[in-house]
Structures are given as C-alpha cells and as structure tokens.
Enzyme design. Structure first.
Site, PDB file in Angstrom:
ATOM      1  N   LEU A   1       0.820  -1.209   0.000  1.00  0.00           N
ATOM      2  CA  LEU A   1       0.000   0.000   0.000  1.00  0.00           C
ATOM      3  C   LEU A   1       0.859   1.266   0.000  1.00  0.00           C
ATOM      4  CD1 LEU A   1      -2.748   1.292  -0.018  1.00  0.00           C
ATOM      5  CD2 LEU A   1      -2.848   1.067   2.470  1.00  0.00           C
TER       6      LEU A   1
ATOM      7  N   GLU B   1     -11.370  -2.953  17.260  1.00  0.00           N
ATOM      8  CA  GLU B   1     -10.293  -3.900  17.527  1.00  0.00           C
ATOM      9  C   GLU B   1      -9.611  -3.548  18.841  1.00  0.00           C
ATOM     10  OE1 GLU B   1      -9.223  -5.134  12.921  1.00  0.00           O
ATOM     11  OE2 GLU B   1      -7.907  -3.720  13.943  1.00  0.00           O
TER      12      GLU B   1
ATOM     13  N   HIS C   1       1.433 -11.126  16.597  1.00  0.00           N
ATOM     14  CA  HIS C   1      -0.041 -11.153  16.566  1.00  0.00           C
ATOM     15  C   HIS C   1      -0.487 -12.301  17.459  1.00  0.00           C
ATOM     16  CE1 HIS C   1      -4.178 -11.182  15.283  1.00  0.00           C
ATOM     17  NE2 HIS C   1      -3.963 -10.085  14.588  1.00  0.00           N
TER      18      HIS C   1
ATOM     19  N   ARG D   1      -2.270  -5.801  21.613  1.00  0.00           N
ATOM     20  CA  ARG D   1      -1.708  -7.071  21.145  1.00  0.00           C
ATOM     21  C   ARG D   1      -0.566  -7.596  22.005  1.00  0.00           C
ATOM     22  NH1 ARG D   1      -1.783  -5.882  14.620  1.00  0.00           N
ATOM     23  NH2 ARG D   1      -4.026  -6.225  14.356  1.00  0.00           N
TER      24      ARG D   1
ATOM     25  N   HIS E   1       4.243 -10.592  13.548  1.00  0.00           N
ATOM     26  CA  HIS E   1       3.263  -9.985  12.659  1.00  0.00           C
ATOM     27  C   HIS E   1       3.713  -8.654  12.060  1.00  0.00           C
ATOM     28  CE1 HIS E   1      -0.642  -9.148  10.966  1.00  0.00           C
ATOM     29  NE2 HIS E   1      -0.817  -8.082  11.717  1.00  0.00           N
TER      30      HIS E   1
ATOM     31  N   ARG F   1       2.333  -1.348  18.137  1.00  0.00           N
ATOM     32  CA  ARG F   1       1.404  -0.763  17.165  1.00  0.00           C
ATOM     33  C   ARG F   1      -0.046  -1.023  17.542  1.00  0.00           C
ATOM     34  NH1 ARG F   1      -1.294  -2.684  12.381  1.00  0.00           N
ATOM     35  NH2 ARG F   1      -0.372  -4.735  12.687  1.00  0.00           N
TER      36      ARG F   1
ATOM     37  N   LEU G   1      -1.865   0.485   7.879  1.00  0.00           N
ATOM     38  CA  LEU G   1      -2.290   0.869   6.526  1.00  0.00           C
ATOM     39  C   LEU G   1      -2.542   2.376   6.455  1.00  0.00           C
ATOM     40  CD1 LEU G   1      -4.697  -2.050   5.485  1.00  0.00           C
ATOM     41  CD2 LEU G   1      -2.265  -1.776   4.977  1.00  0.00           C
TER      42      LEU G   1
END
Length: 528
Positions: A13, A114, A236, A282, A343, A378, A384
C-alpha cells in the site's frame, strides 16, 4: 540501464500510494519481488483505523495510539497521521475501494472495533481489506502510462554517492536482480523510495508472506541510515494453529466482535491478565497466551466465537470461515486453535513526516520506516493508515524538489565471482537464523538469550558475507544477507533496552524506566 524520475521498491500500500500520487507528473518505476499484489498489505484482514464517526474524535484516536505505544509514540507524528485519516479514506473510496456498507450508519459504512480502540473506527472490506484495497489500486497502476512495473525483480543494494566515490550522501537508485533473466540491472533514479515492508521472516513463525525479509531496512542501514526501535517486533496473538495453515492470520476483528480466548478445557483466561480482556492491546494478549501455553504445556489456545449466530459469522468473516472449513474447522460450531506469531516490525529506518531518511534522495514509507507512530506497540489497523498518509506526504515532498543531473553509474561487476558450489549453505543458514531468533528473541527475553542469539548471528553473518563475496547473487542469497543484517539490528536494539516496555519484555529488567526513550542505532559510517 533503466532510468526513472522516481524508483519505488515495494508494491504494498505504501508503494502503490506513492506511485499513484506521483504518476501524473513523474515517470515512476515500481520494483516488486513477485507479482504486483504479493505483499503484506494484500494479506491485511482487519481494516484501516480512521476517525469517521461523529461520536469518535481525533483526540480519542490519538489517545488510544499513545496508550498502546506504551509511552514511546511521537505525539506530533501521531497527530499528523490521525488528522489526515479521513482524507486518506476518502481518497480510497474515490478510487473505488469496495468497503463494507452499512446504510443505517451515518457514514454509510460498517465500522468495527479492535483491541486497544475506544470506538468503532475500523473501516474494512469484510475480512479481506488489504486484498480489496491493493487490487483496486493495482488496477489503476497497471492502467497508468507513467508507471513501469518491474515484477520479479529484487533490489540488491542502493547506489549511493559513497559507492560512486562522490562527495555528500545521496542515493541514485539501485542494483537489482531480474529474476526471470537472472541478470543484474542498474536502475537509476533522482528519488528512491524504500517501501519494502517489514522483517517477519527473520522469525520461524510469522503471519507475513515470504517476501517480508527486511530488505529495505538492511539496504538503508548499509547506505548509512539510522534505525530506530528495532526491538519492538509485534507478535499477533492469534495465528491459526494447523500443520497445513501456513501461518494464516485470525483477524483481531474476531475478538472485536466478541471472540473469547479459552484453554482446552473451555476456561476463559484473559480477564486474569488484563481488565480489558480479549480487547487488550496485542502485546498484552500475546504475552498472556504465551504465559498460559508455557504454564500448561500447550501447543495452542482457542479463540471461540461459535456462540454467535452462524449467519453473523459467515457475513463478517467469510474468508476466515471458508479457510478454516477447508482445514476441517467449522468456526460456527467449534473454537479456533491459535498461537502467537510475528506480525509487524514496529521499528525501522528513521524518517521524518515526509518519509525522508538520513540519505538525501532516499525515502522510506510503511513498515520499513520508523516515523514514531507505533511506539513500543502498534495499535491495530494503524499501519495501513500510516502507508496512506506518509505516502502522500512523501509524494508531495518529491514533487516539490528540484531535478538533479544523475552521475555516471557503472554496471554491476560480477567478473570476480563464480556460480555457487553448494546452495545448501543458504537453506541451512536461513533455517538456523530463524530458529535462533524464535528461541532467543521471542515474546519473553533475557540477557542470556540475547547473547546467545548475537553469538550465532555473528557466526552466520561471517559465513554469509564470505558466500556473498565469492558467488553470483540469487534471490535466496540476497534475502538471507538482508535477514541476518536485520536480525542483528533487532538483537542489538533489544540489548540496549534495560526495561520492559510494550513488545519488549525482559525477565532481567521487568520494570519500566521512568523516562521513555527510543533505541536509535547509527551505522558505523555515520559515527563520529
């Protein structure tokens, strides 16, 4: 020799965003190691975090990011990226990205939640957001006359003023291996962008595709760029545990929509570790799973959303449902076996808000970069967003720059090397490196483990450097050279942090230091 105004290394991306923002006014070359759509962005399931709902706010999104980042996020960077989040999503919608609709919601789109987020702010395309975004942008790129795609090319090293014997510190493109012809090509450019992703393949178990070998980080380091916070490798919490799953990710959104983590006997365990339960950040969830697996001697734990209506599960997670079903797991009827896996690379090449590195003419955008957004951990679905916002800012900086005259660049010289005698050296070293990183530089670390890892890396590095000096380059050799370089940066960064913060947990230093500081490593060529 190939020449472009701008050369982009990586077609995720970040690379696609740059290409499309630049192509109206610049001739762009886009290098990708495999096909255009093969990269981590395509595999992103959850979505993109953005302030779209009137009940949400920029301040709330910033606060959630800072909390997840455990005191290490740069507040100016975080504000800049979050403030431009709606603009970035509007751009994707204008390009035709088919985000999941919800006509009853004020935005017209379904927003999910999330771990670590205080609001529903994740815009998504079912459970395959990355694929929807990259396929849409990929079509635009393929149709654009000013963008040249160089598929199945792998960058070997940056061409710099230092290599050319010129004063200053500037990048002029790369040497790259055309894997189809097996020839090294010289690619010159006024501006070079590293958008090559992270380094998940430095570990034995990862959710990343095979292309995530730390290429940009290693190349930038060798060219004289500083790296920051490389010790923060995000695991992750929920990767599908199955011998034939090939590290298939179970999206954070499954927990966001009510998935519960359980032991094999059905006992829920997350509330004992954190009051936020399954929606803790996470690093917390991954450490909790790691703790329970070690405590009970388990191969995995289980993520259960089967108590929800079957139709709800199939609508929200069609790809996860279908993939699990192929492996004999009906997630509408039974829990999903999961384990943590590497991850995301939270650190990377140090850049400013326009993606500029320490080397003039060289930019780094996306997972390869350290902007200060992610801190020590993160926040889900911010990655993204970073690609979109910093990608656009880097494009604007490049468009505002004056043109330069490219110097004479010699062709790649391989006259003093031969074909390799035994390629088993590469596969053996690749396996040994990834196992050492998994065993010694994982979710829980100690001084002794890090010392063991560094000792093995030093031995491997000497062997790989000797191999690289004597034989023709290959895709596997280039990736292995970058992996061992990146592994050393991770370990050396971890050894410098004398505390436990975010994704870096040390048994020898279990407490937080009173002041949060970045770990910044400087290449030997830049040291005073």
């Amino acid at each position: 020799m190939l020449k472009f105004d701008v050369l982009i290394i990586g077609s995720g991306l970040a690379g696609m965003t740059l290409a499309l923002h630049l192509a109206e006014k610049r001739k762009v070359g886009l290098i990708t190691k495999r096909d255009l759509l093969e990269g981590s962005s395509t595999y992103a399931q959850g979505g993109i975090a953005a302030v779209l709902d009137t009940e949400d706010s920029v301040e709330d999104h910033i606060r959630d990011t800072l909390i997840a980042g455990a005191g290490l996020c740069d507040e100016d960077t975080t504000r800049f990226i979050v403030e431009h989040s709606k603009e970035a999503i509007d751009w994707l919608i204008k390009l035709g990205v088919p985000f999941t609709r919800d006509d009853e919601h004020q935005t017209g789109y379904h927003l999910t939640r999330e771990g670590g987020h205080s609001h529903r702010r994740i815009i998504h395309a079912a459970d395959a957001t990355g694929a929807a975004v990259t396929s849409t942008l990929g079509q635009k790129i393929k149709a654009h006359p000013n963008i040249t795609e160089l598929e199945h090319y792998i960058a070997i090293d940056l061409i710099t003023s230092q290599k050319l014997g010129l004063p200053g510190k500037r990048a002029y493109g790369v040497y790259a291996l055309d894997k189809q012809s097996d020839q090294v090509v010289t690619i010159a450019a006024q501006h070079t962008i590293l958008a090559s992703g992270g380094a998940g393949k430095v570990y034995l178990y990862t959710t990343n595709p095979d292309t995530a070998t730390g290429d940009g980080i290693a190349m930038g380091w060798r060219a004289g760029c500083r790296v920051g916070n490389m010790e923060f490798m995000q695991f992750h919490p929920t990767c599908l545990y199955h011998p034939h799953a090939k590290s298939f990710l179970i999206s954070e959104a499954v927990r966001g929509e009510g998935g519960i983590l359980k032991l094999p006997d059905g006992t829920r365990f997350m509330p004992q570790h954190d009051p936020r339960g399954e929606l803790a950040p996470r690093d917390v969830v991954a450490r909790a799973i790691d703790f329970e697996m070690k405590k009970h001697g388990l191969d995995c734990v289980y993520l259960d959303i089967s108590y929800k209506p079957a139709q709800f599960i199939k609508e929200h997670f069609p790809n996860i449902y279908a993939h699990c079903l192929e492996l004999g797991i009906d997630i509408t009827q039974q829990p999903i076996p999961v384990v943590p896996a590497v991850h995301f690379t939270c650190g990377g090449l140090v850049t400013d808000l326009a993606g500029r590195t320490d080397v003039t003419g060289l930019y780094a955008v996306g997972e390869v970069a350290h902007t200060g957004l992610h801190g020590a951990n993160r926040l889900a679905s911010n990655s993204l967003l970073e690609c979109l916002v910093i990608g656009k800012a880097a494009a604007a900086d490049i468009l505002a720059a004056d043109a330069i005259k490219l110097p004479a660049i010699p062709a790649w010289d391989d006259s003093r090397v031969t074909d390799p005698d035994e390629e088993v050296v590469i596969s053996h070293n690749w396996d040994e490196l990834r196992r050492a990183m998994w065993d010694y530089v994982g979710i829980v670390r100690t001084n002794k483990r890090l010392e063991r890892a560094l000792h093995r890396i030093d031995l491997l590095k000497d062997e790989i450097d000797e191999y690289y000096s004597n034989f023709h380059v290959s895709n596997d050799l280039i990736e292995l050279r970058n992996l061992v370089e990146t592994a050393e940066l991770i370990v050396r960064s971890a050894m410098q942090r004398k505390e436990s913060r975010g994704l870096h947990y040390s048994r020898d230093y279990p407490d937080l230091l009173p002041e949060a500081q970045d770990t910044v490593l400087t290449p030997p060529s830049r040291r005073e």
